[in-house]
Write an enzyme that holds these catalytic residues in place. Structure first.
Site, PDB file in Angstrom:
ATOM      1  N   LYS A 153      -1.262  -9.379   2.649  1.00 47.32           N
ATOM      2  CA  LYS A 153      -0.456  -8.941   3.801  1.00 47.32           C
ATOM      3  C   LYS A 153      -1.297  -7.957   4.600  1.00 47.32           C
ATOM      4  O   LYS A 153      -2.019  -7.143   4.014  1.00 47.32           O
ATOM      5  CB  LYS A 153       0.849  -8.288   3.348  1.00 47.32           C
ATOM      6  CG  LYS A 153       1.674  -7.740   4.521  1.00 47.32           C
ATOM      7  CD  LYS A 153       3.073  -7.340   4.120  1.00 47.32           C
ATOM      8  CE  LYS A 153       3.192  -5.963   3.543  1.00 47.32           C
ATOM      9  NZ  LYS A 153       2.716  -4.855   4.412  1.00 47.32           N
TER      10      LYS A 153
ATOM     11  N   GLU B 248      -1.287  -5.528   8.498  1.00 45.20           N
ATOM     12  CA  GLU B 248      -0.477  -4.999   9.594  1.00 45.20           C
ATOM     13  C   GLU B 248      -1.095  -5.301  10.956  1.00 45.20           C
ATOM     14  O   GLU B 248      -2.307  -5.197  11.117  1.00 45.20           O
ATOM     15  CB  GLU B 248      -0.320  -3.476   9.427  1.00 45.20           C
ATOM     16  CG  GLU B 248       0.409  -3.081   8.158  1.00 45.20           C
ATOM     17  CD  GLU B 248       0.590  -1.572   8.002  1.00 45.20           C
ATOM     18  OE1 GLU B 248       0.259  -0.810   8.942  1.00 45.20           O
ATOM     19  OE2 GLU B 248       1.073  -1.153   6.937  1.00 45.20           O
TER      20      GLU B 248
ATOM     21  N   ASP C  41       0.839  -1.207   0.000  1.00 47.74           N
ATOM     22  CA  ASP C  41       0.000   0.000   0.000  1.00 47.74           C
ATOM     23  C   ASP C  41       0.874   1.258   0.000  1.00 47.74           C
ATOM     24  O   ASP C  41       0.360   2.380  -0.051  1.00 47.74           O
ATOM     25  CB  ASP C  41      -1.026  -0.010   1.144  1.00 47.74           C
ATOM     26  CG  ASP C  41      -0.401  -0.084   2.516  1.00 47.74           C
ATOM     27  OD1 ASP C  41       0.834  -0.226   2.614  1.00 47.74           O
ATOM     28  OD2 ASP C  41      -1.155   0.003   3.514  1.00 47.74           O
ATOM     29  N   SER C  42       2.200   1.062  -0.028  1.00 48.19           N
ATOM     30  CA  SER C  42       3.124   2.166  -0.324  1.00 48.19           C
ATOM     31  C   SER C  42       2.781   2.739  -1.703  1.00 48.19           C
ATOM     32  O   SER C  42       3.206   3.844  -2.051  1.00 48.19           O
ATOM     33  CB  SER C  42       4.576   1.683  -0.292  1.00 48.19           C
ATOM     34  OG  SER C  42       4.735   0.496  -1.041  1.00 48.19           O
TER      35      SER C  42
ATOM     36  N   ASP D 158      -1.290  -6.068  -0.462  1.00 46.70           N
ATOM     37  CA  ASP D 158      -1.479  -5.444   0.849  1.00 46.70           C
ATOM     38  C   ASP D 158      -2.943  -5.108   1.073  1.00 46.70           C
ATOM     39  O   ASP D 158      -3.596  -4.534   0.187  1.00 46.70           O
ATOM     40  CB  ASP D 158      -0.693  -4.121   0.891  1.00 46.70           C
ATOM     41  CG  ASP D 158       0.343  -4.079   1.993  1.00 46.70           C
ATOM     42  OD1 ASP D 158       0.305  -4.939   2.900  1.00 46.70           O
ATOM     43  OD2 ASP D 158       1.206  -3.185   1.935  1.00 46.70           O
TER      44      ASP D 158
ATOM     45  N   GLU E 171       9.415  -4.471  10.238  1.00 48.43           N
ATOM     46  CA  GLU E 171       9.829  -3.172   9.687  1.00 48.43           C
ATOM     47  C   GLU E 171      10.404  -2.271  10.782  1.00 48.43           C
ATOM     48  O   GLU E 171       9.773  -2.052  11.826  1.00 48.43           O
ATOM     49  CB  GLU E 171       8.636  -2.479   8.997  1.00 48.43           C
ATOM     50  CG  GLU E 171       9.040  -1.135   8.413  1.00 48.43           C
ATOM     51  CD  GLU E 171       8.047  -0.545   7.404  1.00 48.43           C
ATOM     52  OE1 GLU E 171       7.075  -1.231   7.024  1.00 48.43           O
ATOM     53  OE2 GLU E 171       8.274   0.609   6.992  1.00 48.43           O
TER      54      GLU E 171
HETATM   55  O1  KIV Z   1       3.575  -1.137   1.530  1.00 49.81           O
HETATM   56  C1  KIV Z   1       4.732  -1.570   1.461  1.00 49.81           C
HETATM   57  O2  KIV Z   1       5.486  -1.329   0.499  1.00 49.81           O
HETATM   58  C2  KIV Z   1       5.209  -2.379   2.577  1.00 49.81           C
HETATM   59  C3  KIV Z   1       6.663  -2.716   2.608  1.00 49.81           C
HETATM   60  C4  KIV Z   1       7.423  -1.524   3.020  1.00 49.81           C
HETATM   61  C5  KIV Z   1       6.939  -3.883   3.479  1.00 49.81           C
HETATM   62  O3  KIV Z   1       4.453  -2.738   3.407  1.00 49.81           O
END
Ligand code: KIV
Length: 265
Positions: free
Chosen positions: A114, A116, A45-46, A84, A182
């Site tokens: 993924k 959090e 989600d970056s 994510d 992280e």
């Molecule tokens: O969103 C993302 O790119 C991430 C990585 C930094 C692990 O969660």
């Protein structure tokens, strides 16, 4: 090198070979990273910050994640594609988490999600694993907690170490196949890696994790501004692009491009 990497294959690599993971958000980039031999591609989600220009990951939506992950999946033959789950797509209830994770897997072509959170997300992770969705955990610095944390800071120092160990154990017990650590002190990441049976994938967590992940834009040196200490830029693509674009502008303005060799007769 040609066998498809599945979540079980990824998990079984712990203690045998270091795992490699990079983010990608589009078809071309995903294809390049996959062809180079990466084990896993994370559509993080970056995306919100490095592609869509949001100030944080908070505004990213399920639809945006699916849109970009579809493109990534079309470019990938071998790597494990992980999508994510964005902020507030799994926080309301188990039902909401299942509905969104199910939709993300069905529509995006990714093979795992993924999310959090450690102890607090244990039941959510378990509920997804129970309906056959492989889950990668993410603990330590969790960017979706930016408003509570008040900034992107190293997590798990001093007294906080115990909380992070509990988080890692909770993610493992819930049935996740791997966990991202992280911005965690190197020694703590090493301790957690030795303590749990699933691979730890570090980002700012030192060299003793079972694998590493980086945001592709950081590796390529394409972003302007602050660069966290843990980032290694392997090239300066921003400079290369800047000089290519400036050359193009100059040649068009001077009438040097296109010349006769690039014209039809
Ligand atoms: O969103 C993302 O790119 C991430 C990585 C930094 C692990 O969660």
């Amino acid at each position: 090198m040609n066998d498809k990497i599945t979540a079980p294959v990824f998990k079984d690599r712990k203690g045998k070979e270091k795992l490699t993971m990079l983010t990608a958000y589009d078809y071309v980039c995903a294809g390049i990273v996959d062809d180079a031999g990466i084990d896993s591609i994370l559509v993080g989600d970056s995306l919100g910050q490095v592609v869509l220009g949001y100030p944080s990951t908070i505004p990213v939506t399920v639809d945006e994640m699916i849109h970009h992950t579809k493109a990534v999946s079309r470019g990938v033959k071998r790597a494990l594609v992980v999508i994510d789950m964005p902020f507030m797509s799994y926080h309301e209830s188990i039902e909401q988490a299942r509905r969104n994770a199910g939709r993300m897997i069905k529509e995006s072509g990714a093979s795992a999600v993924k999310l959090e959170g450690g102890v607090i997300m244990k039941e959510v992770i378990k509920a997804l694993v129970d309906i056959e969705i492989p889950v990668m955990g993410h603990i330590g610095l969790t960017p979706q907690s930016i408003n509570r944390m008040g900034g992107y800071k190293v997590q798990g120092k001093g007294e906080e170490a115990k909380r992070l160990i509990d988080d890692a154990k909770a993610v493992e017990e819930a049935g996740a196949f791997a966990v991202v650590l992280e911005c965690v002190p190197r020694e703590l990441a090493k301790e957690i890696t030795g303590m749990i049976s699933i691979p730890t994938i570090g980002i700012g967590a030192g060299p003793d994790c079972d694998g590493q992940v980086l945001v592709i834009h950081d590796l390529l040196g394409i972003l302007e501004g602050f660069r966290p200490k843990f980032v290694k830029t392997y090239m300066n693509l921003r400079q290369e692009m800047d000089s290519a674009v400036k050359s193009y502008i100059k040649e068009v303005q001077e009438g040097a491009f296109p010349d006769d060799s690039r014209s039809f007769h």
